[in-house]
Design an enzyme around this catalytic site. Structure first.
Site, short mmCIF file in Angstrom:
data_model
loop_
_atom_site.label_atom_id
_atom_site.label_comp_id
_atom_site.label_asym_id
_atom_site.label_seq_id
_atom_site.Cartn_x
_atom_site.Cartn_y
_atom_site.Cartn_z
N LYS A 22 38.50 -2.47 -80.32
CA LYS A 22 38.84 -3.50 -80.22
C LYS A 22 38.03 -3.94 -78.79
O LYS A 22 37.82 -5.70 -78.67
CB LYS A 22 39.61 -2.13 -78.37
CG LYS A 22 40.79 -1.09 -79.89
CD LYS A 22 41.40 -0.58 -78.28
CE LYS A 22 42.92 0.19 -79.02
NZ LYS A 22 43.21 1.70 -78.20
N HIS A 61 52.79 9.23 -110.67
CA HIS A 61 52.55 8.62 -111.68
C HIS A 61 50.91 7.88 -111.18
O HIS A 61 51.57 6.25 -111.27
CB HIS A 61 54.17 7.91 -112.33
CG HIS A 61 54.56 9.09 -112.71
ND1 HIS A 61 55.18 8.88 -113.27
CD2 HIS A 61 56.08 9.32 -111.58
CE1 HIS A 61 56.19 9.92 -113.30
NE2 HIS A 61 56.66 10.15 -112.38
N GLU A 71 41.18 9.71 -86.60
CA GLU A 71 40.87 9.95 -85.17
C GLU A 71 41.04 11.06 -84.49
O GLU A 71 39.79 10.69 -83.01
CB GLU A 71 42.22 9.07 -84.28
CG GLU A 71 42.23 7.44 -84.68
CD GLU A 71 42.97 6.85 -83.57
OE1 GLU A 71 43.74 7.23 -82.41
OE2 GLU A 71 43.24 5.90 -84.02
O1 PA5 Z 1 46.13 7.59 -81.08
C1 PA5 Z 1 45.38 6.94 -80.32
O2 PA5 Z 1 44.67 7.20 -78.88
C2 PA5 Z 1 45.37 5.01 -80.72
O3 PA5 Z 1 45.69 5.01 -81.77
C3 PA5 Z 1 45.80 4.42 -79.47
O4 PA5 Z 1 47.85 5.10 -79.68
C4 PA5 Z 1 46.42 2.44 -79.97
O5 PA5 Z 1 45.16 2.46 -80.20
C5 PA5 Z 1 47.61 2.09 -79.33
O6 PA5 Z 1 46.66 2.38 -77.84
P1 PA5 Z 1 47.49 2.04 -76.92
O7 PA5 Z 1 48.26 3.00 -76.47
O8 PA5 Z 1 46.23 2.05 -75.12
O9 PA5 Z 1 47.68 0.91 -76.92
#
Ligand code: PA5
Length: 426
Positions: A416, A303, A282
């Site tokens: 989203k 394995h 990310e």
């Molecule tokens: O690391 C990140 O920013 C994302 O993975 C969020 O944690 C994830 O999309 C969940 O978002 P939120 O905490 O706003 O529900």
């Protein structure tokens, strides 16, 4: 004080030949990391990034421990609801506690969304002895909201309406967001999620540490471990996260190695893999850049994927994590072992794991595949805090080197929105 060692020798030209980095290439790559290191130092000085100020904080831990104690007292089961960065840090820490943690409460992270699994949970849960921690920084994540609504409905259906305020706790950003509004409607307590702290960088905040405290882990030591790595970055240009970032970015950019296999050889480090995958993917997978992280696990994946790793395309770099003192587990006595397994006689399970770890490293070197090694003398809160901070700072420095923003996730946000649009228009 250092709580792990990073060994980059097996990525160097003098060890694996032309597939490795020459001294000159490593020097250039290190020079490229310096603006990322300066970026971190500036944001430490200004206090703008909570990730950098949390490790030295202690005063918030007292009230967090109090909340954890209340939850422990009232619960047989604790469910942590949240997606991605709101869940993976806590899950990673849970692996530290897993084996010792047989006492109540049991903690489960419901990260994925699946109606069948959810219904199975509902069948077995004693709702009047359960506490639900719902974590969403934005307060707008559909999967988390869906789970929260479903649990609220379940409490109501079970005639436990009056319990809801005491059995739900929310961690979300201040201000106007749907999760916060729901918490207020339910009368449930809310802990503020710092808006300046990205989900995948939030493990040292209440997001990771409230579950950790409930599981009986030492939150101070987690932060102390993290602080040790931050201090290294603040004080030395030749720090470990920068060295790691130099090797990975140079391997990707100059040598075309855009896959990073992340492979711990210890169950207590195993959850670092999925956590690292999310952190790296990310943070760096943007504008056509980034390394594809693959979480593997030793020795079991010897394995499985190892055949490909050793003999498939030579386009990867390996990150191996070793427990330096794995001499535990049962010892196999000589009279039980037949001739074919003579090498196991008198050995502990830990010794076999250690042998496999270092044998794999030698084999990778023999196949001219670059591997960096992290060695940990003791797997505990100090080393876990240090390793997690290492990978977060390394990722931020790499973002700077690759000229991508390591803190946003535009494609995730797009996903989203697309899901919401799909449901609205269906
Ligand atoms: O690391 C990140 O920013 C994302 O993975 C969020 O944690 C994830 O999309 C969940 O978002 P939120 O905490 O706003 O529900």
């Amino acid at each position: 004080m250092k709580f792990y060692r990073q060994d980059l020798e097996r990525c160097r030209e003098n060890v694996i030949g032309v597939e490795g980095l020459s001294d000159a290439a490593f020097g250039v790559a290190m020079a490229h990391t310096q603006s990322g290191v300066t970026w971190i130092r500036e944001n430490y000085e200004s206090g703008k990034w909570p990730l950098l100020t949390l490790p030295e904080q202690r005063q918030d831990l007292e009230s967090l421990s109090g909340i954890a104690d209340l939850i422990k007292d009232q619960s047989k089961t604790v469910l942590v609801l949240g997606m991605g960065g709101s869940s993976l840090g806590g899950q990673t820490l849970q692996a530290l506690a897993a084996l010792e943690h047989t006492a109540k409460p049991q903690v489960f992270f419901l990260e994925n969304l699946d109606g069948h699994t959810f219904s199975q949970h509902l069948k077995t849960l004693e709702l009047d002895q359960t506490t639900i921690i719902a974590i969403s920084k934005s307060g707008r994540t559909a999967e988390t909201a869906m789970q929260v609504f479903a649990f609220v409905a379940a409490y109501r259906a079970a005639g436990l309406q009056d319990e809801i305020a005491a059995r739900f706790i929310f961690i979300t950003s201040p201000g106007d967001n749907p999760m916060r509004t729901l918490a207020a409607e339910l009368g449930a307590p809310v802990l503020d999620h710092d808006p300046a702290l990205g989900g995948r960088y939030s493990v040292f905040s209440s997001v990771g540490l409230l579950p950790a405290l409930i599981m009986g882990l030492d939150a101070r030591s987690l932060r102390t471990g993290a602080q040790s790595v931050l201090q290294d970055v603040l004080e030395s240009d030749d720090n470990e996260p920068a060295r790691g970032a130099a090797v990975l970015s140079s391997m990707a950019e100059a040598n075309g190695r855009r896959t990073n296999v992340f492979m711990p050889y210890a169950d207590r480090l195993a959850r670092l893999g999925p956590w690292y995958v999310q952190l790296a993917a990310e943070s760096l997978g943007k504008d056509g850049k980034g390394l594809t992280p693959i979480a593997a696990r030793g020795p079991k994946d010897q394995h499985s994927a190892l055949q490909l790793f050793l003999d498939g395309p030579n386009n990867k770099v390996f990150t191996i994590l070793a427990d330096k003192h794995p001499h535990d587990g049962p010892q196999i006595f000589g009279e039980l072992v037949n001739k074919e397994f003579a090498h196991l006689a008198g050995r502990t399970m830990g010794e076999l794991v250690e042998a496999e770890t270092y044998a794999l490293l030698n084999t990778l070197t023999g196949h001219r595949r670059p591997a960096r090694l992290f060695e940990v003398d003791k797997i505990d809160e100090l080393s876990m805090g240090a390793l997690m901070m290492h990978f977060m700072l390394e990722t931020i420095i790499m973002g700077n080197v690759l000229a991508v923003n390591p803190f946003d996730q535009p494609a995730v946000e797009e996903g989203k929105k697309l899901a919401a649009d799909y449901l609205l228009n269906k």
